[in-house]
Write a protein that holds these residues in place. Structure first.
Motif, short mmCIF file in Angstrom:
data_model
loop_
_atom_site.label_atom_id
_atom_site.label_comp_id
_atom_site.label_asym_id
_atom_site.label_seq_id
_atom_site.Cartn_x
_atom_site.Cartn_y
_atom_site.Cartn_z
N MET A 1 0.89 -1.22 0.14
CA MET A 1 0.09 0.01 -0.08
C MET A 1 0.84 1.19 0.06
SD MET A 1 -2.82 1.22 2.88
CE MET A 1 -4.11 0.04 2.42
N SER A 2 0.51 2.05 -0.77
CA SER A 2 1.28 3.55 -0.76
C SER A 2 1.06 4.30 0.22
CB SER A 2 1.17 4.07 -2.18
OG SER A 2 -0.32 4.56 -2.07
N HIS A 3 1.93 5.23 0.58
CA HIS A 3 1.89 6.28 1.50
C HIS A 3 0.53 7.14 1.30
CE1 HIS A 3 5.57 4.85 2.66
NE2 HIS A 3 5.76 5.86 3.57
N ARG A 5 -2.14 6.17 -0.54
CA ARG A 5 -3.48 5.45 -0.25
C ARG A 5 -3.48 5.07 1.46
NH1 ARG A 5 -5.34 -0.80 -1.86
NH2 ARG A 5 -7.63 -0.39 -1.12
N ALA A 6 -2.55 4.66 1.93
CA ALA A 6 -2.63 4.82 3.45
C ALA A 6 -3.30 5.94 4.13
CB ALA A 6 -1.11 4.46 4.02
N PHE A 9 -6.78 6.05 3.22
CA PHE A 9 -7.46 5.20 4.09
C PHE A 9 -7.59 5.74 5.38
CE2 PHE A 9 -7.06 2.27 7.43
CZ PHE A 9 -8.29 1.25 7.34
N ALA A 10 -6.73 6.44 5.93
CA ALA A 10 -6.96 6.91 7.20
C ALA A 10 -8.00 7.91 7.29
CB ALA A 10 -5.53 7.39 7.69
N LEU A 145 -11.05 0.61 3.20
CA LEU A 145 -10.15 -0.13 2.33
C LEU A 145 -10.74 0.20 1.01
CD1 LEU A 145 -9.19 -3.01 4.57
CD2 LEU A 145 -7.46 -1.15 3.65
N SER A 148 -10.87 3.59 -0.37
CA SER A 148 -9.37 4.22 -0.65
C SER A 148 -8.67 3.62 -1.92
CB SER A 148 -8.42 4.13 0.62
OG SER A 148 -8.47 2.92 0.91
#
Length: 149
Positions: A1-3, A5-6, A9-10, A145, A148
């Motif tokens: 997971m890329s930064h 996308r992370a 997601f958050a 998830l 995102s």
């Protein structure tokens, strides 16, 4: 997971969770809360009334989560693709309806060894409410998830 996308997601999870709490505890009417779990086999209850109350609650719940995603993602500068966001909201709505009709969640609790806990209403605790909220949080994680992606 890329930064990226992370981070997306958050942000999505935080928006869904905050909107979920708002919708469950402030937007939901007393009528919806007290009637959404009605079933014909319980004295003085109506499954049709329960379905109507639950559907009305889920409609406002989903509208609240949708508004949070639209406004929050814009404010945060988070780009969401419409398709995954719609799937995420649909997942949240459909599972919220099932859980809030109460009996499906009770059956799940019974099947997973939580029969006593789901019926606990003592010691300052309501097991059904705790399991309901844990279920919603888990689904919202899955929805975040998806959204995102």
């Amino acid at each position: 997971m890329s930064h990226v996308r992370a981070a997306r997601f958050a942000a999505v999870y935080a928006l869904l969770r905050a909107a979920g709490d708002l919708a469950d505890h402030w937007v939901q009417t007393d009528h919806q809360a007290t009637n959404k779990g009605q079933h014909d086999h319980n004295d003085g209850q109506s499954s049709a009334a329960g379905r109507r109350a639950c559907a009305a609650h889920v409609a406002t719940y989903t509208a609240t989560q949708t508004a949070a995603l639209l406004i929050g993602s814009r404010v945060l500068g988070v780009r969401l693709r419409p398709g995954p966001a719609a799937v995420a909201l649909a997942l949240s709505a459909l599972t919220h309806y099932a859980a809030d009709r109460r009996e499906p969640l009770h059956r799940l609790a019974d099947a997973t060894g939580k029969a006593n806990f789901v019926r606990l209403t003592d010691f300052g605790m309501n097991g059904a409410y705790a399991l309901d909220q844990a279920f919603h949080h888990t689904v919202e994680t899955a929805a975040a998830l998806i959204a995102s992606a």
